[in-house]
Design an enzyme around this catalytic site. Structure first.
Site, PDB file in Angstrom:
ATOM      1  N   ASN A  38      11.012  13.075  11.392  1.00  0.00           N
ATOM      2  CA  ASN A  38      11.846  13.985  11.711  1.00  0.00           C
ATOM      3  C   ASN A  38      11.600  15.475  10.884  1.00  0.00           C
ATOM      4  O   ASN A  38      10.516  15.232  10.055  1.00  0.00           O
ATOM      5  CB  ASN A  38      13.350  13.653  11.336  1.00  0.00           C
ATOM      6  CG  ASN A  38      13.607  13.562   9.895  1.00  0.00           C
ATOM      7  OD1 ASN A  38      12.772  13.788   9.068  1.00  0.00           O
ATOM      8  ND2 ASN A  38      14.973  13.250   9.549  1.00  0.00           N
TER       9      ASN A  38
ATOM     10  N   HIS B  46      26.323  12.186   1.818  1.00  0.00           N
ATOM     11  CA  HIS B  46      27.004  13.049   0.559  1.00  0.00           C
ATOM     12  C   HIS B  46      28.440  13.084   1.106  1.00  0.00           C
ATOM     13  O   HIS B  46      29.169  13.864   0.308  1.00  0.00           O
ATOM     14  CB  HIS B  46      26.174  14.204   0.429  1.00  0.00           C
ATOM     15  CG  HIS B  46      24.867  13.686   0.037  1.00  0.00           C
ATOM     16  ND1 HIS B  46      24.390  13.315  -1.225  1.00  0.00           N
ATOM     17  CD2 HIS B  46      23.842  13.945   0.869  1.00  0.00           C
ATOM     18  CE1 HIS B  46      23.223  13.252  -1.149  1.00  0.00           C
ATOM     19  NE2 HIS B  46      22.638  13.466  -0.010  1.00  0.00           N
TER      20      HIS B  46
ATOM     21  N   ASP C  81      29.297  22.180  -3.112  1.00  0.00           N
ATOM     22  CA  ASP C  81      29.859  21.014  -2.540  1.00  0.00           C
ATOM     23  C   ASP C  81      31.135  21.145  -1.753  1.00  0.00           C
ATOM     24  O   ASP C  81      32.222  21.306  -2.754  1.00  0.00           O
ATOM     25  CB  ASP C  81      29.477  19.711  -3.479  1.00  0.00           C
ATOM     26  CG  ASP C  81      29.789  18.489  -2.343  1.00  0.00           C
ATOM     27  OD1 ASP C  81      28.845  18.252  -1.647  1.00  0.00           O
ATOM     28  OD2 ASP C  81      30.648  17.773  -2.588  1.00  0.00           O
TER      29      ASP C  81
ATOM     30  N   GLU D 292      23.569  11.369  10.095  1.00  0.00           N
ATOM     31  CA  GLU D 292      22.268  11.310   9.336  1.00  0.00           C
ATOM     32  C   GLU D 292      22.685  10.424   7.896  1.00  0.00           C
ATOM     33  O   GLU D 292      23.345  11.261   6.929  1.00  0.00           O
ATOM     34  CB  GLU D 292      21.838  12.577   9.018  1.00  0.00           C
ATOM     35  CG  GLU D 292      20.184  12.358   8.482  1.00  0.00           C
ATOM     36  CD  GLU D 292      19.972  13.327   7.283  1.00  0.00           C
ATOM     37  OE1 GLU D 292      19.075  13.623   6.894  1.00  0.00           O
ATOM     38  OE2 GLU D 292      21.037  13.593   6.491  1.00  0.00           O
TER      39      GLU D 292
ATOM     40  N   ARG E  35      24.343  16.266  15.853  1.00  0.00           N
ATOM     41  CA  ARG E  35      23.745  15.494  14.405  1.00  0.00           C
ATOM     42  C   ARG E  35      24.282  15.932  13.127  1.00  0.00           C
ATOM     43  O   ARG E  35      24.360  17.239  12.914  1.00  0.00           O
ATOM     44  CB  ARG E  35      22.098  15.897  14.533  1.00  0.00           C
ATOM     45  CG  ARG E  35      21.424  15.405  13.384  1.00  0.00           C
ATOM     46  CD  ARG E  35      21.261  16.360  12.157  1.00  0.00           C
ATOM     47  NE  ARG E  35      20.025  15.774  11.532  1.00  0.00           N
ATOM     48  CZ  ARG E  35      20.081  16.436  10.148  1.00  0.00           C
ATOM     49  NH1 ARG E  35      20.621  17.428   9.609  1.00  0.00           N
ATOM     50  NH2 ARG E  35      19.047  15.633   9.420  1.00  0.00           N
TER      51      ARG E  35
ATOM     52  N   ASN F  61      28.758  19.589   4.684  1.00  0.00           N
ATOM     53  CA  ASN F  61      28.927  18.818   3.403  1.00  0.00           C
ATOM     54  C   ASN F  61      28.737  20.084   2.511  1.00  0.00           C
ATOM     55  O   ASN F  61      29.325  19.921   1.377  1.00  0.00           O
ATOM     56  CB  ASN F  61      27.632  17.945   3.005  1.00  0.00           C
ATOM     57  CG  ASN F  61      27.736  17.499   1.685  1.00  0.00           C
ATOM     58  OD1 ASN F  61      28.530  16.886   1.221  1.00  0.00           O
ATOM     59  ND2 ASN F  61      26.775  17.780   0.894  1.00  0.00           N
TER      60      ASN F  61
ATOM     61  N   ASP G 110      24.661  16.496   9.378  1.00  0.00           N
ATOM     62  CA  ASP G 110      23.656  16.538   8.340  1.00  0.00           C
ATOM     63  C   ASP G 110      24.545  15.841   7.118  1.00  0.00           C
ATOM     64  O   ASP G 110      25.628  16.052   6.715  1.00  0.00           O
ATOM     65  CB  ASP G 110      23.465  18.046   8.025  1.00  0.00           C
ATOM     66  CG  ASP G 110      22.554  18.370   6.789  1.00  0.00           C
ATOM     67  OD1 ASP G 110      21.265  17.798   7.024  1.00  0.00           O
ATOM     68  OD2 ASP G 110      22.820  18.702   5.692  1.00  0.00           O
TER      69      ASP G 110
HETATM   70  C1  LAG Z   1      19.668  17.315   5.029  1.00  0.00           C
HETATM   71  N1  LAG Z   1      20.049  16.001   5.451  1.00  0.00           N
HETATM   72  O1  LAG Z   1      20.815  15.111   4.795  1.00  0.00           O
HETATM   73  C2  LAG Z   1      18.626  17.852   5.926  1.00  0.00           C
HETATM   74  O2  LAG Z   1      18.113  17.248   6.820  1.00  0.00           O
HETATM   75  C3  LAG Z   1      17.624  18.564   4.937  1.00  0.00           C
HETATM   76  O3  LAG Z   1      16.972  19.143   5.623  1.00  0.00           O
HETATM   77  C4  LAG Z   1      18.464  19.220   3.900  1.00  0.00           C
HETATM   78  O4  LAG Z   1      17.454  19.925   2.671  1.00  0.00           O
HETATM   79  C5  LAG Z   1      19.702  18.832   3.054  1.00  0.00           C
HETATM   80  N2  LAG Z   1      20.017  17.545   3.853  1.00  0.00           N
HETATM   81  C6  LAG Z   1      20.658  19.899   2.854  1.00  0.00           C
HETATM   82  O5  LAG Z   1      21.363  20.228   4.181  1.00  0.00           O
HETATM   83  C7  LAG Z   1      16.742  21.012   2.866  1.00  0.00           C
HETATM   84  C8  LAG Z   1      15.387  21.012   2.134  1.00  0.00           C
HETATM   85  C9  LAG Z   1      15.667  21.156   0.725  1.00  0.00           C
HETATM   86  C10 LAG Z   1      16.287  22.433   0.562  1.00  0.00           C
HETATM   87  C11 LAG Z   1      17.873  22.358   1.112  1.00  0.00           C
HETATM   88  C12 LAG Z   1      18.466  23.697   0.975  1.00  0.00           C
HETATM   89  O6  LAG Z   1      14.764  19.692   2.565  1.00  0.00           O
HETATM   90  O7  LAG Z   1      14.386  21.082  -0.033  1.00  0.00           O
HETATM   91  O8  LAG Z   1      16.435  22.663  -0.963  1.00  0.00           O
HETATM   92  O9  LAG Z   1      17.438  22.190   2.732  1.00  0.00           O
HETATM   93  O10 LAG Z   1      17.825  24.814   1.596  1.00  0.00           O
HETATM   94  C13 LAG Z   1      16.033  24.005  -1.219  1.00  0.00           C
HETATM   95  C14 LAG Z   1      14.917  23.640  -2.385  1.00  0.00           C
HETATM   96  C15 LAG Z   1      15.531  22.839  -3.642  1.00  0.00           C
HETATM   97  C16 LAG Z   1      16.512  23.916  -4.144  1.00  0.00           C
HETATM   98  C17 LAG Z   1      17.663  24.080  -3.126  1.00  0.00           C
HETATM   99  C18 LAG Z   1      18.630  25.144  -3.466  1.00  0.00           C
HETATM  100  O11 LAG Z   1      13.653  22.949  -1.705  1.00  0.00           O
HETATM  101  O12 LAG Z   1      14.261  22.973  -4.560  1.00  0.00           O
HETATM  102  O13 LAG Z   1      17.124  23.040  -5.083  1.00  0.00           O
HETATM  103  O14 LAG Z   1      16.929  24.714  -1.820  1.00  0.00           O
HETATM  104  O15 LAG Z   1      18.233  26.360  -3.728  1.00  0.00           O
HETATM  105 CA    CA Z   2      29.686  15.893  -0.845  1.00  0.00          CA
END
Ligand code: LAG
Ligand code: CA
Length: 483
Positions: A287, A192, A158, A224, A186, A100, A188
């Protein structure tokens, strides 16, 4: 994309979260193959960001830099070797495909040495340029479908999936994985992406590699989509594209085993609870996101931190006919140190991921939890394999938190989740007369049960005893006659 592509008779996937390819190859050969697992969901194998603040969080792998197979889990060569060795061990590899978006910040080089500049939307390793991305907007209103699908998720650039060039680059990546022998994906963050764009990408996929799969076999895909009802985007918009994650299942099973409602109610979990049709659902107790309060998380989700309830919940999931099941295999974090949110996998001082090591009971060391190796969970994989296709029968409940049921005449389980109150009753098991081994307290070795034995009389009835204090708390029989 609905056919599971498992070797016949195998029905369960395990997510070996952040494991190295060399360790997964070894695990296929020494454990997953012999124990009857269908396959492994592996962490994203493509090149990703290196994040240093906080230090090397697990989530850096959800910020792609290119589709080169050079990641925290290992090199392209190691990935290819893993797929071969796992397939040879009858275990399939399912890849977590992050398609995505790309990264959210920074510039420099990724884990594969490719240059990128997030602000300019330039990713030389693909290559992508600013032309390949959607408008520079943020998702801040989840009730606006266009925003959810065309804007940036937590700042992640995006991709313009409507563009032919972008679709082809993604399909090239997935086809590269297919040529190496993977069995599916899987996918992701499907919420979106427009279902039509996903469909266009899947239509560019090649059949699976004929070294291991029949001619014309399509990849097994589980999309997902976090949908717990009430949102503007529903999981059912994606069911023609393969199976879809059913996040309501995590919440309901978590609540039941936390005693927020009685276990007896779980009998009908599935469609009757407004969940996806059974043959469209991918289910799991937790998960890698919701176990730490990310995507769809919350206080109801059960994890390895509550081992007693967790074992019962996973055993229930594997025993109940609803959905296609996935087991989580985690790495630890220290709740009291505020690390739950971001802590990466166990690592050496040079930041490379630690090798998974085992104690002499076959349990993991060094920060690898290996829920899939806990005896109560591992033995239930075989239960699900022998129960496959059999109906839920011989239901028993005591009106509260003791339940039991059979899967046709092939397998029987009893669960006692009472705070105080032993289960000690004669129950119909559906099983043929004979002696059986409880495969949670032990196994069949040289014709003898190493744990509890259960005798089924000529009416199919057995005396079942489970103390409410027992841990592991779930005696259960399966199809192996002792004598
Ligand atoms: C997913 N599924 O739809 C993934 O399973 C999940 O693990 C992914 O988020 C998300 N979608 C995007 O692929 C993970 C973390 C986020 C993290 C993101 C990017 O749950 O917390 O965001 O991966 O690494 C992190 C920070 C955010 C920040 C962002 C950009 O936690 O606060 O805004 O990075 O810097
Ligand atoms: Ca998108």
């Amino acid at each position: 994309y609905h056919d599971d592509t498992c070797v016949s008779g195998r029905t369960v996937i395990v997510h070996l979260f952040d494991w190295k390819w060399t360790d997964i190859a070894a695990e296929c050969e020494r454990f997953l193959g012999p124990k009857g697992f269908c396959g492994v969901q592996v962490s994203p194998p493509n090149e990703h960001l290196v994040i240093t603040s906080p230090h090397r969080p697990w989530y850096e792998r959800y910020q792609p830099v290119s589709y080169k197979l050079e990641s925290r889990s290992g090199t392209r060569g190691q990935f290819a070797d893993m797929v071969k060795r796992c397939n040879a061990a009858q275990v399939r590899i399912y890849v977590d495909a992050v398609i995505n978006h790309m990264s959210a910040s920074g510039h420099g080089v990724g884990t594969g040495g490719s240059a990128y500049n997030t602000m300019n939307m330039s990713y030389a390793g693909v290559p992508y340029s600013a032309l390949d991305f959607n408008y520079n907007c943020e998702i801040n209103n989840y009730n606006d479908i266009n925003q959810v699908r065309n804007c940036k998720l937590v700042g992640l650039q995006d991709l313009a999936l409507s563009k032919r060039y972008v679709r082809e680059k993604i399909a090239d990546y997935l086809n590269d994985l297919i040529s190496l022998g993977v069995a599916g994906f899987r996918v992701d963050a499907c919420k979106h992406m427009w279902p039509g764009d996903i469909e266009a990408i899947y239509s560019l996929l090649q059949p699976l590699n004929i070294t291991w799969f029949g001619p014309g076999t399509k990849p097994f895909v589980f999309n997902e989509v976090i949908d717990k009802g009430g949102g503007v985007i529903s999981a059912s918009e994606y069911t023609h594209l393969g199976r879809v994650t059913e996040f309501r299942f995590c919440d309901e099973v978590g609540k039941a085993f936390r005693r927020q409602f009685m276990l007896k109610n779980l009998r009908t979990i599935g469609e009757a609870w407004a969940m996806l049709p059974s043959d469209k659902a991918l289910v799991f107790v937790d998960n890698h996101d919701n176990q730490r309060g990310h995507g769809g998380g919350g206080s109801t989700i059960l994890t390895f931190h509550n081992p007693r309830e967790y074992k019962m919940a996973v055993a229930f999931m594997l025993a109940h006919p609803y959905g296609f099941t996935r087991i989580m295999s985690s790495h630890v974090w220290n709740i009291s140190h505020g690390q739950q949110d971001w802590m990466g996998p166990p690592s050496y001082d040079n930041d490379t991921t630690k090798t998974v090591t085992l104690d002499n009971e076959g349990q993991c060391l060094d920060g690898w939890v290996c829920e899939h190796r806990w005896p109560a969970i591992a033995s239930m994989v075989k239960f699900r394999n022998v129960a496959d296709g059999q109906p839920l029968e011989n239901w028993f409940d005591n009106g509260f938190d003791q339940i039991a049921f059979s899967r046709g005449r092939n397998a029987f389980i009893a669960i006692n989740n009472e705070v105080v109150g032993d289960l000690h009753r004669e129950l119909p098991t559906g099983m043929a007369t004979g002696s059986y081994c409880d495969v949670i307290s032990g196994e069949l070795v040289n014709g003898e049960c190493t744990g509890q034995a259960v005798h089924v009389d000529q009416d199919g009835v057995a005396l079942i005893t489970i103390s409410s204090l027992s841990n592991p708390p779930i005696p259960m029989t399966e199809e192996k006659p002792k004598k």
